[in-house]
Scaffold this motif. Structure first.
Motif, mmCIF file in Angstrom:
data_model
loop_
_atom_site.group_PDB
_atom_site.id
_atom_site.type_symbol
_atom_site.label_atom_id
_atom_site.label_comp_id
_atom_site.label_asym_id
_atom_site.label_seq_id
_atom_site.Cartn_x
_atom_site.Cartn_y
_atom_site.Cartn_z
ATOM 1 N N SER B 35 105.844 77.036 59.098
ATOM 2 C CA SER B 35 104.581 76.415 58.673
ATOM 3 C C SER B 35 103.415 77.388 58.839
ATOM 4 C CB SER B 35 104.326 75.120 59.445
ATOM 5 O OG SER B 35 103.835 75.404 60.721
ATOM 6 N N LEU B 38 103.705 79.967 56.056
ATOM 7 C CA LEU B 38 103.258 79.374 54.791
ATOM 8 C C LEU B 38 101.736 79.344 54.726
ATOM 9 C CD1 LEU B 38 105.412 76.214 54.092
ATOM 10 C CD2 LEU B 38 104.895 78.048 52.510
ATOM 11 N N PHE B 39 101.144 78.970 55.841
ATOM 12 C CA PHE B 39 99.691 78.865 55.911
ATOM 13 C C PHE B 39 99.056 80.229 55.617
ATOM 14 C CE2 PHE B 39 95.584 78.297 57.907
ATOM 15 C CZ PHE B 39 95.262 77.032 57.478
ATOM 16 N N TYR B 80 94.432 75.547 60.540
ATOM 17 C CA TYR B 80 95.845 75.323 60.822
ATOM 18 C C TYR B 80 96.013 74.244 61.893
ATOM 19 C CZ TYR B 80 100.658 75.983 62.174
ATOM 20 O OH TYR B 80 101.977 75.748 62.443
ATOM 21 N N TRP B 83 95.438 70.847 60.560
ATOM 22 C CA TRP B 83 96.571 70.366 59.758
ATOM 23 C C TRP B 83 97.727 69.950 60.661
ATOM 24 C CZ3 TRP B 83 101.530 72.371 59.531
ATOM 25 C CH2 TRP B 83 102.370 71.719 58.619
ATOM 26 N N LEU B 295 97.626 73.327 49.704
ATOM 27 C CA LEU B 295 98.307 73.586 50.971
ATOM 28 C C LEU B 295 98.935 72.349 51.620
ATOM 29 C CD1 LEU B 295 98.985 75.933 52.801
ATOM 30 C CD2 LEU B 295 96.923 75.421 54.093
ATOM 31 N N GLN B 299 102.863 72.477 52.309
ATOM 32 C CA GLN B 299 103.389 72.517 53.676
ATOM 33 C C GLN B 299 104.434 71.433 53.898
ATOM 34 O OE1 GLN B 299 103.113 74.502 56.111
ATOM 35 N NE2 GLN B 299 101.089 75.299 56.479
ATOM 36 N N THR B 302 107.659 71.944 51.698
ATOM 37 C CA THR B 302 108.490 73.060 52.163
ATOM 38 C C THR B 302 109.128 72.744 53.509
ATOM 39 O OG1 THR B 302 106.903 74.486 51.078
ATOM 40 C CG2 THR B 302 108.502 75.557 52.488
ATOM 41 N N LEU B 303 108.380 72.097 54.381
ATOM 42 C CA LEU B 303 108.947 71.780 55.703
ATOM 43 C C LEU B 303 110.129 70.817 55.586
ATOM 44 C CD1 LEU B 303 105.916 71.583 58.137
ATOM 45 C CD2 LEU B 303 107.736 73.281 58.040
#
Lengths: 514, 326
Positions: B35, B38-39, B80, B83, B295, B299, B302-303
């Protein structure tokens, strides 16, 4: 729409324990608990399924920034403006029935059509027009249509009575009626936008999922001629090829985005026909006049002399287009402006480049390739330019990257789908966000100001003089007018070609046979 | 990866639990790193999300205003943390692009993707065993050679090529018998449209069966050549008994870790297949979110994929370890 419920097979006996059977049992169990909803009853005109480009950022707000062709298509079915462009590009009345200026065109009185209902059943009135204009005119809302209303004084928009609105301007403006035909300037119910906009269009929203699908159904109390179609589905796909595949396998009736190559491959297969809208849609190569050497008019003219316009039409557009002459189009049709057609002249181009000290010029053309023909145009130009020793490379960044540096690219591909007057206001005058060439021509500005106060009979003469300035000193190569192609199944009847390439916004007489 | 090798029963059990706990904790750490990565990657992508949302007609002031509202002016670490704490407290946030709750966007798409994956695995596992065993049983026959050749070919072909070939053959160019795209209307369940699932499921199944089938074939050949099968033959056991009681269970046990890996690959392979067939799943959501720098959607999408991949990988390791212990 193909929608076949699975009937669960009898469950296998307890002794048979293979993973496949176990899976089948689980699936069958799931199926028995969920059944598909009943299919909508078919009506007189049927259901039109349109394949469109996906737009995950879309909303139902017709004033939103950054609207894609998909969102604009849906808006045109749900909402209406005070005026409207017919398929020939002529401005006709819609929610307004008359607009009268004062003597110096600084104040307009709008008469509204009586008896119009919103899709929620409420009555349309002057209060809604005032609210819509004020919403659009407020810079805080970042409405995409704001540029067209910059001469409207937001504090001078008032409701005179239920069907009359008075609009004060901060500068004289004569072609007031033309501006309101823009799809970005519809009227919505006061207080409903942007959360849940309510319009007066021939269709009302039935369901909407951003980036996937929206379904609209006929609005029974529509004031005008009601469409024959019962329902329109706008189904979104991530690629033009997927749209073509959906059309070929009868999952949609119309593919709204087709490159010339795809359209050619589809025509004639599985009863597919192609509707061709010949009009004034242009693709153009823009030169940033704040970046050397494109600030030199000799260099721009040399580059305009390099392009082979016939080749652009035949190769980049697959023959679906007509040669243009480095100025924008003819809506309204104003007759021949009397400008000699510019043709490829390599020697003259070399001479001009030498005079400007740019004999070894090299640069990149940037395009996001969003529309059919964009990349192909850049490639044809690169090949043409090589004949004069000008090295051109084609740079294709992602759409986000392209947008993030908008107005900064030295050379780029742009497009223009709207008539001349809004084009002047939106992208040919200096200081407009859409003017990424930063072209700033004093004589053109003077003529534009003249155009904005001229009576209708004089407009064509002024526009033709403006075209000449674009042709001689402009910052764009406008090599061709592009025909918009619409592959559709033979069962779809009543589609009409549109000079602005928006055939799918004219659905009144469209039907889909069984 | 470390794993317990002791054979004492109690020691083995506690070592296994400790190993599993370590692996799960490691998995959580990996997902956090994914994560964070990705960020950072999305920050490095060219283009400003506020400009993307507002488009080219927006002024610099409007772009700056939106950046402020989206919190994009905050330091990266603060963005981050905001989030991460949101996700941990069940607040997945809203899409930057259209303001819809991320859960509403991702939820139905995850269901679609896992339906596709489940249907495929339900077909892949038994078919791979049957074809692998049959091919091994008919070792060096024309059928076996054909299977090995075809599986080598398909293993080398990317999934999107297989997908496009199937579309051309069954939907658009040769036989127009199946849908060429697999769109599922929002709110509907994918299994209401079985015809639209045929080609995507076939693509995943072909890729899975031809890969896993070869592994089963190799395991079965190994099992048939093993000493215990030779012994069974010498003891005069029937061919059927040797096959079903001795060779097959051992061959399948040896193939189980590979099956888990194939499952993991199928889950992520769904991304490519979804794009080819315009299937509204996690994959197409992630592709779209990358394009628009969305985003929060990126996120979470993808997670989920990374978690599924990790879980099936872990399962493969667990099965492999159990196999060794056995």
């Amino acid at each position: 729409m193909l929608r076949i419920p699975l009937h669960p097979e009898p469950v296998a006996g307890p002794r048979r324990r293979s993973p496949a059977l176990l899976g089948a049992v689980l699936i069958a169990a799931a199926l028995t608990s969920c059944a598909p909803p009943p299919q909508a009853a078919s009506g007189t005109g049927g259901r039109l399924r349109i394949a469109a480009a996906t737009d995950p950022g879309e909303t139902l707000d017709p004033y939103a920034s950054n609207q894609s062709p998909t969102q604009e298509l849906r808006s045109a079915l749900l909402y209406e403006g005070l005026t409207h462009l017919d398929p020939a590009g002529k401005v006709e009345w819609r929610l307004a029935t008359d607009m009268t200026p004062n003597s110096d065109h600084t104040e307009w009185t709008i008469k509204l059509r009586p008896g119009v209902k919103f899709t929620d059943g409420s009555e349309f009135s002057s209060a809604d027009v005032v609210a819509s204009i004020k919403y659009l005119r407020d810079p805080a809302h970042a409405a995409q249509g704001l540029a067209f209303l910059e001469r409207v004084d937001p504090d001078a928009v008032t409701a005179v009575d239920k069907t009359t609105v008075r609009v004060g301007l901060n500068k004289p403006f004569a072609p007031f009626k033309d501006i309101w035909a823009n799809v970005l300037l519809p009227m919505t119910k006061a207080g409903s936008a942007p959360a849940k906009p309510i319009g007066t269009g021939p269709f009302a929203v039935k369901s909407f999922t951003a980036g996937r699908q929206s379904t609209v159904e006929r609005f029974g109390a529509y004031w005008g001629e009601k469409p024959k179609l019962d329902v329109v589905d706008i189904i979104e796909f991530q690629s033009q090829q997927a749209q073509a595949n959906a059309l070929l396998s009868d999952q949609v009736d119309v593919a709204s985005g087709a490159t010339p190559a795809i359209a050619k491959s589809l025509a004639g297969k599985n009863d597919i026909q192609v509707l061709e809208s010949k009009g004034d849609f242009t693709l153009r190569i823009g030169f940033n006049t704040t970046v050397a050497p494109f600030d030199d008019v000799r260099v721009r003219e040399a580059l305009r002399l390099l392009i082979d316009r016939e080749q652009v039409v035949s190769n980049a557009l697959g023959g679906y287009g007509r040669v243009a002459n480095d100025h924008e189009g003819g809506t309204p049709r104003c007759g021949d402006p009397g400008i000699a057609q510019r043709k490829q002249d390599i020697e003259q181009a070399k001479k001009l480049l030498a005079e400007a000290g740019q004999s070894n010029l090299s640069f990149s053309i940037t395009t996001d390739g969003l529309l059919p023909g964009m990349q192909e145009l850049a490639q044809v130009f690169a090949e043409n330019a090589a004949k004069a020793g000008v090295q051109v490379t084609v740079d294709v960044p992602t759409v986000p990257e392209f947008l993030s540096k908008w107005t900064k690219w030295p050379v780029f591909i742009d497009f223009n789908p709207i008539p001349y007057l809004p084009t002047v206001i939106g992208s040919l005058l200096p200081g407009r966000v859409a003017n990424a060439t930063h072209w700033d021509n004093a004589e053109f500005i003077r003529l534009a100001d003249e155009l904005f106060v001229a009576p209708e009979r004089e407009r064509c003469s002024i526009m033709n003089r403006m075209h000449r300035i674009e042709h001689e000193q402009g910052a764009m190569i406008t090599p061709a007018f592009v025909n918009v192609l619409l592959p559709h199944r033979g069962t779809v009847r009543g589609l009409v070609p549109d000079v602005n390439g928006r055939s799918l916004t004219f659905l009144t007489n469209v039907t889909v046979a069984g | 990866m470390s794993h317990p090798t002791t054979r004492s029963s109690a020691g083995s059990k506690s070592a296994t639990v400790a190993w599993l706990v370590r692996r799960v904790l490691l998995g959580v750490l990996i997902l956090v790193l994914v994560s964070m990565l990705l960020f950072l990657v999305t920050q490095a992508l060219p283009g400003d999300v506020a400009r993307i949302v507002l488009g080219k007609d927006a002024t610099a002031e409007q772009v700056a205003d939106l950046r402020l509202r989206l919190g994009l002016d905050q330091p990266l670490a603060a963005q981050y943390w905001h989030w991460l704490t949101g996700v941990l407290t069940g607040e997945m946030g809203t899409s930057l692009e259209n303001g819809e709750p991320v859960a509403d966007i991702i939820g139905p798409r995850a269901l679609n993707s896992f339906t596709l994956g489940l249907f495929s695995m339900v077909l892949i596992l038994p078919l791979a065993v049957v074809i692998g065993v049959f091919s091994a049983h008919k070792r060096d026959s024309p059928l076996d050679r054909a299977f090995v050749a075809v599986s080598s070919l398909f293993t080398a072909l990317p999934a999107f090529v297989v997908g496009m070939l199937l579309i051309a053959f069954f939907a658009t160019s040769v036989f127009g018998v199946l849908p060429g795209v697999s769109d599922i209307p929002p709110g509907d369940m994918p299994w209401w449209y079985p015809a639209r699932l045929v080609l995507p499921v076939t693509t995943l199944t072909l890729m899975g069966v031809l890969y896993l089938g070869r592994l089963v074939r190799a395991s079965f050949i190994d099992a048939m050549n093993s000493e215990y099968v030779q012994m069974a033959v010498l003891k005069g056991l029937s061919g059927r008994r040797i096959l079903f009681r001795h060779a097959l269970p051992n061959a399948i046990a040896a193939s189980l870790p590979a099956a888990s890996l194939v499952t993991a690959v199928t889950v992520t392979g769904v991304v490519v297949v979804e794009y080819v067939y315009s299937y509204p799943g996690l994959g197409t959501a992630v592709v779209s979110a990358v394009n628009s720098h969305d985003l929060p959607v990126l996120q979470v999408g993808t997670l989920i994929l990374a978690t599924a991949y990790y879980v099936f990988n872990l399962l493969a390791d667990v099965l492999a370890m159990m196999g060794r212990q056995r």
